[in-house]
Design an enzyme around this catalytic site. Structure first.
Site, PDB file in Angstrom:
ATOM      1  N   LYS A 157      67.346  29.547  37.645  1.00  0.00           N
ATOM      2  CA  LYS A 157      67.489  28.137  37.273  1.00  0.00           C
ATOM      3  C   LYS A 157      67.669  27.331  38.552  1.00  0.00           C
ATOM      4  O   LYS A 157      68.496  27.702  39.385  1.00  0.00           O
ATOM      5  CB  LYS A 157      68.748  27.913  36.417  1.00  0.00           C
ATOM      6  CG  LYS A 157      68.810  28.653  35.129  1.00  0.00           C
ATOM      7  CD  LYS A 157      70.081  28.304  34.361  1.00  0.00           C
ATOM      8  CE  LYS A 157      71.364  28.840  34.994  1.00  0.00           C
ATOM      9  NZ  LYS A 157      71.503  30.306  35.019  1.00  0.00           N
ATOM     10  N   GLY A 265      63.442  18.217  30.733  1.00  0.00           N
ATOM     11  CA  GLY A 265      62.367  17.949  31.694  1.00  0.00           C
ATOM     12  C   GLY A 265      62.255  19.126  32.627  1.00  0.00           C
ATOM     13  O   GLY A 265      62.499  20.262  32.221  1.00  0.00           O
ATOM     14  N   CYS A 268      59.495  23.512  34.360  1.00  0.00           N
ATOM     15  CA  CYS A 268      59.213  24.719  33.575  1.00  0.00           C
ATOM     16  C   CYS A 268      59.078  24.474  32.071  1.00  0.00           C
ATOM     17  O   CYS A 268      58.014  24.717  31.508  1.00  0.00           O
ATOM     18  CB  CYS A 268      60.275  25.766  33.840  1.00  0.00           C
ATOM     19  SG  CYS A 268      60.176  26.401  35.519  1.00  0.00           S
ATOM     20  N   LYS A 271      55.989  22.331  30.729  1.00  0.00           N
ATOM     21  CA  LYS A 271      54.673  22.940  30.968  1.00  0.00           C
ATOM     22  C   LYS A 271      54.544  24.302  30.277  1.00  0.00           C
ATOM     23  O   LYS A 271      53.478  24.667  29.798  1.00  0.00           O
ATOM     24  CB  LYS A 271      54.377  23.035  32.468  1.00  0.00           C
ATOM     25  CG  LYS A 271      54.864  24.285  33.154  1.00  0.00           C
ATOM     26  CD  LYS A 271      54.292  24.413  34.546  1.00  0.00           C
ATOM     27  CE  LYS A 271      55.033  25.458  35.352  1.00  0.00           C
ATOM     28  NZ  LYS A 271      55.006  26.814  34.838  1.00  0.00           N
ATOM     29  N   ARG A 336      60.416  16.510  38.410  1.00  0.00           N
ATOM     30  CA  ARG A 336      59.209  16.762  37.601  1.00  0.00           C
ATOM     31  C   ARG A 336      59.562  16.661  36.109  1.00  0.00           C
ATOM     32  O   ARG A 336      60.494  17.300  35.647  1.00  0.00           O
ATOM     33  CB  ARG A 336      58.633  18.146  37.945  1.00  0.00           C
ATOM     34  CG  ARG A 336      57.981  18.183  39.320  1.00  0.00           C
ATOM     35  CD  ARG A 336      57.446  19.551  39.671  1.00  0.00           C
ATOM     36  NE  ARG A 336      58.463  20.465  40.164  1.00  0.00           N
ATOM     37  CZ  ARG A 336      58.210  21.676  40.664  1.00  0.00           C
ATOM     38  NH1 ARG A 336      56.976  22.123  40.735  1.00  0.00           N
ATOM     39  NH2 ARG A 336      59.189  22.453  41.099  1.00  0.00           N
TER      40      ARG A 336
HETATM   41  P1  NAD Z   1      56.657  24.643  43.834  1.00  0.00           P
HETATM   42  O1  NAD Z   1      55.663  23.604  43.487  1.00  0.00           O
HETATM   43  O2  NAD Z   1      58.038  24.251  44.202  1.00  0.00           O
HETATM   44  O3  NAD Z   1      56.092  25.531  45.034  1.00  0.00           O
HETATM   45  C1  NAD Z   1      54.824  26.061  45.070  1.00  0.00           C
HETATM   46  C2  NAD Z   1      54.432  26.251  46.540  1.00  0.00           C
HETATM   47  O4  NAD Z   1      53.209  27.000  46.582  1.00  0.00           O
HETATM   48  C3  NAD Z   1      54.149  24.935  47.267  1.00  0.00           C
HETATM   49  O5  NAD Z   1      54.934  24.876  48.440  1.00  0.00           O
HETATM   50  C4  NAD Z   1      52.660  25.018  47.590  1.00  0.00           C
HETATM   51  O6  NAD Z   1      52.296  24.370  48.808  1.00  0.00           O
HETATM   52  C5  NAD Z   1      52.443  26.516  47.674  1.00  0.00           C
HETATM   53  N1  NAD Z   1      51.059  26.969  47.545  1.00  0.00           N
HETATM   54  C6  NAD Z   1      50.061  26.505  46.753  1.00  0.00           C
HETATM   55  N2  NAD Z   1      48.933  27.203  46.942  1.00  0.00           N
HETATM   56  C7  NAD Z   1      49.214  28.148  47.876  1.00  0.00           C
HETATM   57  C8  NAD Z   1      48.446  29.180  48.505  1.00  0.00           C
HETATM   58  N3  NAD Z   1      47.164  29.380  48.197  1.00  0.00           N
HETATM   59  N4  NAD Z   1      49.046  29.956  49.427  1.00  0.00           N
HETATM   60  C9  NAD Z   1      50.349  29.765  49.749  1.00  0.00           C
HETATM   61  N5  NAD Z   1      51.118  28.804  49.196  1.00  0.00           N
HETATM   62  C10 NAD Z   1      50.555  28.001  48.279  1.00  0.00           C
HETATM   63  O7  NAD Z   1      56.665  25.635  42.603  1.00  0.00           O
HETATM   64  P2  NAD Z   1      57.929  26.427  42.000  1.00  0.00           P
HETATM   65  O8  NAD Z   1      58.801  25.499  41.241  1.00  0.00           O
HETATM   66  O9  NAD Z   1      58.500  27.283  43.063  1.00  0.00           O
HETATM   67  O10 NAD Z   1      57.196  27.344  40.915  1.00  0.00           O
HETATM   68  C11 NAD Z   1      56.386  28.436  41.282  1.00  0.00           C
HETATM   69  C12 NAD Z   1      56.094  29.251  40.043  1.00  0.00           C
HETATM   70  O11 NAD Z   1      57.305  29.818  39.528  1.00  0.00           O
HETATM   71  C13 NAD Z   1      55.504  28.440  38.873  1.00  0.00           C
HETATM   72  O12 NAD Z   1      54.587  29.225  38.188  1.00  0.00           O
HETATM   73  C14 NAD Z   1      56.717  28.148  38.007  1.00  0.00           C
HETATM   74  O13 NAD Z   1      56.381  27.945  36.663  1.00  0.00           O
HETATM   75  C15 NAD Z   1      57.519  29.424  38.176  1.00  0.00           C
HETATM   76  N6  NAD Z   1      58.967  29.262  37.981  1.00  0.00           N
HETATM   77  C16 NAD Z   1      59.601  28.165  38.451  1.00  0.00           C
HETATM   78  C17 NAD Z   1      60.976  28.042  38.297  1.00  0.00           C
HETATM   79  C18 NAD Z   1      61.704  26.815  38.788  1.00  0.00           C
HETATM   80  O14 NAD Z   1      62.855  26.628  38.403  1.00  0.00           O
HETATM   81  N7  NAD Z   1      61.109  26.000  39.638  1.00  0.00           N
HETATM   82  C19 NAD Z   1      61.698  29.050  37.645  1.00  0.00           C
HETATM   83  C20 NAD Z   1      61.020  30.175  37.192  1.00  0.00           C
HETATM   84  C21 NAD Z   1      59.640  30.268  37.364  1.00  0.00           C
END
Ligand code: NAD
Length: 449
Positions: A157, A265, A268, A271, A336
């Site tokens: 989280k 919101g 996660c 979406k 987001r």
């Molecule tokens: P984020 O947007 O914070 O980070 C994603 C990063 O990936 C960005 O810095 C972006 O520049 C980079 N990126 C994009 N394409 C790339 C590539 N080809 N090579 C290297 N880096 C690249 O995303 P996030 O919130 O960390 O989420 C990542 C995943 O984890 C998503 O699928 C999300 O659903 C999942 N997730 C998120 C959370 C959360 O709380 N944010 C929790 C569990 C799961």
């Protein structure tokens, strides 16, 4: 163990830092050069409590490095995590382009056996897609290199990510039947985080992929259910908090995720519910509960505006509102899909003036709503509330919970609060002369005629 992590966002960065702190050698890769440059100088591009300290320690111990050079990262590591974004596409499906780009990069550079571990939240069947792309790229290079692809969804989280990663309720690993090598490597990687045998659960990759969506949809269901109940409570003049205590004490239900509010919101829940609806539909099933979760939430996100607008009889033009909290939840700068965005859009459209304050998320908000005469950014809760027609609360930061109510009354033009997070005791506020409209607290909300 040598590990690379693609994506240095909320998940990738926390994963990298926590793995490095437990002794692994980690390379974090991102396509965002600015982000990598910042990280290389010890600065963190996101707000996540505790991350700064562990990151600096891992850099000092030379356990973590940051690069945009994906080839070097692939060649140097045994495990390759994918933790890039999977934002919603226009039709609600998860946009896999970033995950598949990483798969292509891996296929272009892989030189020996590696385990590719997908941590991004992805639709069922994505493990196979990633595997096919890597195979295709290897074939193009006329090489024969073995590799495996696993699914390892993340459940941390934001705001409590370090603790969640270090002390997970469980680690879900989706591996192909008979893939003993990946199982062993995953167990070794996560050994420092496992307290009991059943903390790590192995299953098929498809089941792991669905587990992640199921978990988030379940939590979103609890929230939307409670939000629906809060509307009923408002009409019946019942305080939802009493009902919450009544049902939360049932051990089958529990207290978590049954706080009513102005909608969920974040990056996660919205979406992932959408993506799960899309997965069901693509497999010829029309999900009923999932669609309702979404529509209840959509309505709930408009609730604060509806309450404010009807209190002022639809005349918000030129009126000034103090806004406390814009992040989708406390302890994060992530905005987001935050309910504050819906509220701000509606208030600005109605000609209102907003004086916003948030402890960490204002810079993110400025990307969506640049500073104007009507959109004012303030540096303290006091300045936000000062001379405002009323106060609107969108995020339950502790700073707001602890704010002196007498001071607040002196700052505001009139003692009026619209609270989207139920942070105050309505009886106390009434005693202090406030009009207090929250979510389902039994007050006859102004929009209920
Ligand atoms: P984020 O947007 O914070 O980070 C994603 C990063 O990936 C960005 O810095 C972006 O520049 C980079 N990126 C994009 N394409 C790339 C590539 N080809 N090579 C290297 N880096 C690249 O995303 P996030 O919130 O960390 O989420 C990542 C995943 O984890 C998503 O699928 C999300 O659903 C999942 N997730 C998120 C959370 C959360 O709380 N944010 C929790 C569990 C799961």
């Amino acid at each position: 163990m040598k590990i690379s992590i693609f994506g240095s966002g909320y998940v990738g960065l926390v994963t990298g830092v926590c793995l490095a702190a437990r002794g692994h050698d980690v390379i974090c890769v991102d396509i965002n050069k600015e982000r990598i440059d910042l990280l290389n100088t010890g600065f963190i591009p996101i707000y996540e409590p505790g991350l700064d300290r562990i990151l600096k320690k891992s850099i000092k111990n030379k356990k973590i490095s940051f690069t945009t050079n994906s080839k070097k990262a692939v060649i140097e590591s045994k495990l390759i995590f994918i933790a890039v974004g999977t934002p919603p596409a226009e039709d609600g499906s998860a946009d896999l382009q970033y995950v598949l780009d990483v798969a292509k990069n891996i296929g272009d550079s892989i030189n020996a056996f590696k385990v590719v571990i997908n941590k991004s939240t992805v639709p069922v069947g994505s493990q196979k897609k990633v595997k096919n792309i890597i195979s295709k790229q290897i074939k193009k290079r006329n090489k024969e290199i073995k590799f495996s692809v696993c699914s390892n969804p993340e459940f941390l989280k934001e705001g409590a990510a370090i603790n969640d990663f270090n002390k997970p309720d469980r680690i879900i690993c989706g591996i192909e039947d008979g893939d003993k090598k990946s199982k062993k490597l995953l167990e070794e990687c996560y050994k420092p985080f496992i307290k009991k045998n059943n903390d790590i659960i192995f299953m098929k990759p498809e089941a792991a992929e669905l587990t992640k969506y199921a978990a988030n949809a379940m939590l979103a269901t609890k929230i939307s259910f409670m939000n629906e109940l809060s509307q009923i409570s408002d009409i019946l003049n019942i305080d939802i908090n009493e009902v919450r205590n009544g049902i939360g004490s049932d051990s089958r239900i529990g207290y978590q995720f049954i706080n009513p509010g102005c909608g969920y919101g974040g990056s996660c829940f919205p979406k992932d519910v959408k993506a799960l609806i899309d997965i069901a539909k693509k497999n010829s099933y029309q999900p009923k509960i999932l669609k309702s979760i979404e529509s209840v939430n959509k309505e709930q996100k408009n609730l604060l505006f509806k309450k404010v607008d009807s209190y002022f009889n639809g005349n918000l033009q030129g009126k000034t509102f103090g806004l406390w909290g814009v992040s989708f939840k406390p302890e994060t700068d992530d905005i987001r899909e935050a309910p504050s965005i819906n509220l701000i859009k509606s208030l600005l459209k109605a000609g209102a003036i907003i004086k916003a304050y948030d402890p960490v998320a204002l810079e993110s908000l400025k990307q969506i709503f640049p500073k104007t005469q009507n959109m004012i950014y303030t540096n303290s809760p006091e300045n936000s509330a000062k001379n405002a027609e009323c106060l609107i609360i969108c995020t339950e930061w502790n700073e707001f919970k602890e704010f002196n109510i007498i001071t607040l009354k002196k700052l505001l033009n009139s003692a009026l609060i619209f609270d989207g997070r139920n942070i105050y005791d309505p009886d106390y506020l009434k005693l202090k002369g406030f009009k207090y409209f929250a979510i389902g607290r039994g007050e006859q909300s102004p929009y209920i005629k």
